[in-house]
Design a protein around this motif. Structure first.
Motif, short mmCIF file in Angstrom:
data_model
loop_
_atom_site.label_atom_id
_atom_site.label_comp_id
_atom_site.label_asym_id
_atom_site.label_seq_id
_atom_site.Cartn_x
_atom_site.Cartn_y
_atom_site.Cartn_z
N ALA A 124 9.18 -91.60 -32.44
CA ALA A 124 8.27 -91.34 -31.32
C ALA A 124 6.95 -90.86 -31.92
CB ALA A 124 8.85 -90.28 -30.40
N ILE A 125 5.86 -91.61 -31.60
CA ILE A 125 4.59 -91.37 -32.28
C ILE A 125 3.44 -91.65 -31.32
CG2 ILE A 125 5.18 -91.82 -34.69
CD1 ILE A 125 4.63 -94.80 -34.02
N ASP A 126 2.23 -91.38 -31.78
CA ASP A 126 1.05 -91.75 -30.99
C ASP A 126 0.51 -93.09 -31.49
OD1 ASP A 126 0.94 -89.57 -29.23
OD2 ASP A 126 0.18 -88.30 -30.86
N SER A 127 -0.38 -93.67 -30.69
CA SER A 127 -0.84 -95.02 -30.98
C SER A 127 -1.56 -95.13 -32.33
CB SER A 127 -1.78 -95.50 -29.88
OG SER A 127 -2.82 -94.56 -29.71
N ASP A 128 -2.16 -94.00 -32.77
CA ASP A 128 -2.90 -94.03 -34.04
C ASP A 128 -1.99 -94.25 -35.25
OD1 ASP A 128 -5.34 -93.67 -32.94
OD2 ASP A 128 -5.46 -91.50 -33.34
N PHE A 129 -0.71 -93.95 -35.10
CA PHE A 129 0.23 -94.01 -36.23
C PHE A 129 0.09 -95.31 -37.02
CE2 PHE A 129 4.29 -95.19 -38.12
CZ PHE A 129 4.72 -94.03 -38.73
N PHE A 130 0.03 -96.43 -36.30
CA PHE A 130 0.06 -97.74 -36.97
C PHE A 130 -1.16 -97.94 -37.85
CE2 PHE A 130 2.38 -97.89 -32.99
CZ PHE A 130 3.62 -98.29 -33.43
N ALA A 131 -2.33 -97.55 -37.31
CA ALA A 131 -3.54 -97.71 -38.11
C ALA A 131 -3.57 -96.70 -39.26
CB ALA A 131 -4.77 -97.54 -37.23
#
Ligand SMILES: Nc1ncnc2c1ncn2[C@@H]1O[C@H](COP(=O)(O)OP(=O)(O)O)[C@@H](O)[C@H]1O
Ligand SMILES: [Mg+2]
Lengths: 438, 233, 403
Positions: A124-131
């Motif tokens: 469970a993460i925030d959208s920024d994780f991927f970048a």
């Protein structure tokens, strides 16, 4: 001349085959053992994201009460943060990117009735994780950043599970049943297997990465359980999920991306301010209360990703190599000194010290080359053995370019170190004593 | 031309200092055949080694073809030795692993000749000593006299100006010794300067000039006969 | 008659070669002795008695999917089915599995005052019904087991009134040895009374100092995710149950996923995999090192023998016996090895000090030194035997041959 030296070396190999074999074996074994151990060590400690490892920071807060500390960490800070701190930290506007993070898990219920449900760990993460962690997408992308505050049941799938559920097709827009809840797929990521799970060192350091990524904002909504460590220090009554969210239990992680030292300083100052503010509210009672930022490399060191055992083995491997080299030096000295009368003749016939030295270096070089080749081959065997011994190293253990170059350098270095002294010694000997009647 | 003035050579070991040569002066002209005699331990080999620049010396001057040897580094001395000097030893000192061809090849390699030229020279040299039929033989397959002839061929192949021979016949019976001596005389007649250390008074007499060394110095004795008798006893 | 003086003077004339052999022997000794000490320490650790019936235990996880899953009813039904399965000795639903590497722990103190002053001890928390003693196969040495009435089924935090603790923990909390019947303090109103003491029981984290400090509570947590521990009667039963248990559980209720079906042996092996690997690597390195050193000695001595052929022949011609020649080389080797080992002992202790200081190794027992020294001396003599015999067989006629 080089060809002449090669020819002479070959002659000397033929004259002393056992001795030569012994030296090749010694160098080969020394290099293979060192390389095997070094490979594991190097790959474990290797910077997993060198292009931005100094911009990604793991945030720690000293939330303990008086007299408490983390006995296992070097500075007494806890490894993780509380939910309330994760929420508060994510309100800072200073970082370019930031993410809360938690390891959780689901039972995945495939739509076709003939395949049975299975369990998967998830993050469970925030959208920024991927970048932030440079996670590559095949289809779609991260969810909108608005989802980070207003929870939506969306999911990013890993390639493997997308293959399993959707036969590898573009599944963006389709739905997945997780714990009997339907999630809409917004992205599918490519095979993403950092050798070390540096983004979450609380759990297994090595092994396969997660296949399911969901918004952190779903935590309070769906009461996502923690599939990682939960550390408490305070006596608290936790009966409901809400209790846990409000508690001082530490079970979340928080990462920020800070581009420049100035930005880091600014965020550090903001953290101090946050700690002060929380002190006013009666939290952070410890005299060491504060915030700590550690970049990826520091974070890996701090978590002893390279274990003591590995370090001990590196030390022992180098001692092993030393014995092998000393062995080789001894044998080479013996071999060369036996050749002293011949060297005397060559000197009398006009060979300079330099030429004698080079001739013997070629000799050593050949042995080093053979030993190095043997070492690399045996090193592969060693790595295979390591993989057999450590089940979750399979992602980890392989030889990259750096390692191959390193292996060659060690091989060359070793044989030069082993050969230099004997070659120097033989070229310096006074020829006249060897020309006398025996 | 070779000229030594007041050469001094001291060997130092933990226990003793040996003055192998003291105030040693000598001049050898182009084309000479010099025989060096003297009792064992008198410094003959030391003299020869210094002449061939295998050994350094502690005092005096040594000019080889007008060049002062003292100031040369190892590389220059090796080069000079390779070009101007040929060595022959009592124990032949052929390299046992190399066949005759390769043995004669050794100094030529260090000279840097092309392979064609080397081949030519090796064949010529071996022919001169009468062993051209046995290029592929190893030294151990030859008799002592033959081995010494190979050694001579090896010394000649580079066409040196000086040939230094340290008791070249010491390990040979008298017949073979005479053959080797004859070969050296032929070589000398073709222009090579020869300095030969020997115990054999008969051979010594065949040289143009005799030098007698006693105790590291050139002795003034002109009549060599009795001294040699003592030395050999 | 040992000819030590001529040997020493011969050795001193080849200083670098002698020094190299000495160094090689010294480092080999230091590495091998330290490796053996580490291996022994790891083997001892892996071989520690766990107090539980390791050979007959298996565990699995149940993850309920159904929103309306009735935890209590299903747990009862599962346990009843499992306990009645032929070959099963007993079974419990439990919060953590010994030796598995994951579980719960908390702080416990002997009084509220001590708890407040943080004078407390860490302990593993095991929660299950009263079958836990029989399932683990642990032995109660004082007091009693839980009764069925004491067992609480709860989704929330339970307030256990009784606990059973391990002797190891009891001795820490109550050094007087009067733990039974005392209360322990876990924070807040959690103050259970000790009703039983277990002789020995391993907890979950094999590398943690509190491995044997554990507490049991008569609580069954009603969680979506729960662990099941099963004790079987024989090893054949173990393999059979491992193979069929998933089907059985799913057949009873398919609204769940069964994962992590492992025997205790597998869990243990996985928890100790690093140590196991370490011992194997150290063995390999030590053996290779010994081989290299031995071959090195063989090589050097053979070489010396070849080199001294003429000299040895002359000695023989002058009246030395075969045994004298052989003795010469063996004495030379013993001398070298002894000096090497003296240096080796120093390096060995230094290395160990570094390992102890920086890498939490244990200091080497003194017994390893005589063992290591004996090993190296034997190795040296064995390596020199063959070349020494070759030397002894050199014919005295060599002396009169010209080369
Ligand atoms: N390398 C050496 N170390 C010490 N003394 C030496 C060495 N070479 C020669 N000598 C000593 O120098 C003296 C002259 O030796 P050498 O020139 O070999 O005599 P010769 O060839 O006339 O028999 C002798 O006393 C000998 O012992
Ligand atoms: Mg002499």
């Amino acid at each position: 001349m080089f060809k002449y030296y090669l020819m002479l070396s070959w002659l000397s190999v033929k004259r002393t085959p056992m001795l030569t074999a012994l030296m090749v074996l010694a160098i080969g074994l020394g290099i293979s053992v060192t390389m095997t151990v070094l490979t594991v060590n190097y790959l474990m400690g290797k910077d997993p994201i060198p292009e931005k490892s100094h911009q990604l920071f793991h945030v720690q807060l000293y939330t303990y009460g008086k007299d408490r500390s983390n006995p296992r960490s070097a500075d007494g800070y806890p490894y993780q943060v509380t939910y309330q701190d994760a929420m508060n930290l994510s309100r800072s506007e200073i970082p370019n990117r930031k993410t809360r993070s938690l390891q959780t898990g689901y039972s995945v219920i495939p739509s076709s009735s003939d395949s049975s449900p299975f369990m998967e760990t998830a993050r469970a993460i925030d959208s920024d994780f991927f970048a932030m962690f440079k996670v590559p997408f095949i289809y779609g992308g991260a969810w909108e950043s608005s989802v980070d505050t207003k929870a939506k049941q969306v999911v990013v799938l890993g390639k493997e599970i997308n293959d399993r559920l959707f036969k590898g097709e573009n599944s963006v827009g389709k739905q997945v049943n997780l714990n009997s809840n339907l999630y809409t797929v917004v992205g599918v990521i490519d095979d993403w297997q950092p050798a070390i799970h540096y983004y979450d060192l609380n759990n297994n350091h090595f092994g396969d990465t997660q296949q399911i990524f969901v918004p952190f904002s779903l935590l309070p909504v769906l009461e996502l359980p923690s599939w990682g460590n939960n550390n408490g220090w305070k006596t608290e009554t936790i009966n409901t999920y809400q209790d846990k969210l409000n508690s001082e239990q530490m079970w979340n992680q928080f990462w920020v991306e800070l581009e420049s030292p100035q930005q880091k300083e600014k965020f550090q100052a903001w953290l101090e301010g946050y700690v002060e503010q929380q002190k006013q509210l009666g939290r952070f009672e410890h005299e060491n209360a504060g915030g700590s930022l550690k970049d990826v490399v520091e974070w890996m060191d701090y978590n002893n990703v390279v274990s003591d055992d590995n370090t001990i083995l590196v030390g022992l491997a180098f001692m092993f190599l030393a014995v092998c080299l000393i062995n080789t030096i001894g044998l080479l000295l013996a071999k060369f000194l036996r050749r002293a009368p011949e060297v005397g003749v060559r000197r009398a016939l006009g060979a300079s010290q330099g030429e004698i030295f080079v001739q013997h270096l070629v000799d050593v070089g050949l042995i080093g080359l053979a030993g190095g080749t043997l070492g690399l081959l045996l090193g592969q065997l060693g790595l295979w053995g390591i993989k057999q011994l450590y089940a979750n190293y399979h992602q980890l253990v392989y030889m990259d370019m750096t390692l191959v170059v390193l292996a060659i350098l060690i091989a060359i270095g070793s044989s030069v170190v082993a050969g230099l002294y004997p070659a120097w010694k033989i070229c310096r000997t006074n020829p006249s004593i060897y020309l006398k009647i025996q | 031309m070779l000229q030594m003035n007041n050469i001094k050579k001291v060997f130092r070991t933990d226990l003793v200092e040996t003055h192998a040569l003291r105030d040693f002066s000598l001049q050898v002209e182009e084309g000479e055949f010099v025989a060096v005699t003297g009792p064992s331990g008198s410094g003959k080999t030391t003299f020869l080694n210094i002449t061939g620049m295998l050994e350094t010396f502690d005092g005096g001057t040594y000019m080889l073809d007008g060049q002062d040897v003292k100031g040369l580094n190892d590389k220059q001395r090796s080069r000079l030795r390779n070009e101007k000097i040929g060595f022959i030893f009592q124990s032949f000192n052929l390299i046992p692993d190399l066949n005759l061809f390769d043995n004669v090849d050794v100094p030529l390699r260090y000279r840097g000749f092309s392979s064609k030229e080397r081949k030519q020279r090796i064949e010529n040299a071996l022919e001169r000593v009468g062993l051209s039929a046995r290029l592929k033989h190893l030294p151990s397959q030859l008799s002592g006299g033959q081995q010494q002839r190979v050694a001579i061929a090896r010394a000649l192949a580079g066409e040196p100006r000086f040939l230094l021979a340290d008791e070249p016949t010491g390990n040979l019976d008298s017949l073979m010794a005479r053959q080797v001596m004859q070969l050296l005389e032929e070589i000398n007649q073709q222009g090579t300067t020869i300095i030969m250390v020997t115990h054999d008074s008969e051979l010594a007499r065949r040289a143009h000039r005799n030098i007698h060394i006693v105790d590291g110095q050139v002795s003034d004795y002109q009549d060599l006969q009795p001294v040699l008798e003592v030395a050999e006893a | 008659m040992l000819e030590i003086r001529p040997i020493l003077s011969a050795l001193s004339r080849q200083k670098s070669r002698t020094l190299l052999i000495l160094l090689q022997i010294a480092i080999t000794f230091a590495v091998v002795v330290n490796s053996i000490a580490i291996v022994k320490q790891r083997l001892d650790m892996m071989g520690r008695a766990t107090g539980i019936d390791e050979a007959h235990l298996l565990s699995l996880n149940i993850n309920a999917i159904d929103e309306n899953y009735n935890f209590k009813q299903n747990i009862h039904a599962d346990l009843e089915m499992l306990r009645n399965t032929p070959g099963v000795e007993d079974a419990v639903v439990i919060n953590q599995v010994p030796l598995s590497g994951s579980g719960d722990s908390s702080s416990v103190a002997a009084s509220q005052e001590q708890f407040d002053k943080f004078e407390n001890f860490g302990a593993g928390f095991f929660m299950a019904d009263n079958h836990i003693i029989n399932t683990l196969g642990v032995k109660i040495i004082e007091g009693r087991n839980f009764t069925a009435e004491e067992v609480e089924y709860t989704a929330a935090r339970a307030n256990a009134k009784v606990t059973i603790i391990t002797k190891s923990l009891a001795d820490k909390l109550f050094p007087e040895g009067d733990a039974l019947g005392k209360k322990v303090y876990l924070g807040g109103d959690l103050q259970p009374t000790i009703v039983g003491i277990i002789e020995r029981q391993a907890g979950s984290w094999v590398h943690h100092p509190i491995l044997f400090d554990n507490m049991l509570f008569p609580i069954v947590r009603l969680n979506r995710f729960h662990r099941v521990l099963i004790r079987v009667k024989t090893t054949q039963d173990l393999n059979r149950i491992l193979a069929e248990v998933e089907d059985k559980l799913i057949k009873r209720n398919n609204q769940r996923v069964i994962t992590s079906i492992n025997s205790m042996e597998e869990l243990k092996a996985s928890s100790y995999s690093g140590d196991n690997a370490m011992t194997k690597i150290l063995w390999t390195v030590s053996i290779l090192l010994i081989i290299i050193t031995a071959l090195g000695i063989v090589g050097i001595v053979s070489f010396n023998v070849n080199q001294r052929t003429k000299q040895i022949g002359t000695r023989r011609a002058l009246g030395a016996q075969k045994s004298d020649i052989q003795k010469y080389f063996i004495t030379e080797n013993i001398l070298l090895t002894s000096i090497g080992l003296t240096i080796g002992c120093i390096i060995c202790i230094g290395l160990n000090m570094v390992l102890v200081e920086k890498y939490s190794a244990t200091p080497i027992d003194w017994q390893y030194f005589p063992i290591g020294i004996g090993l190296m001396l034997t190795l040296g003599i064995l390596s020199v035997w063959w070349p020494a015999r070759k030397a002894a067989n050199i014919s005295p006629t060599i002396a009169t041959q010209t080369t």
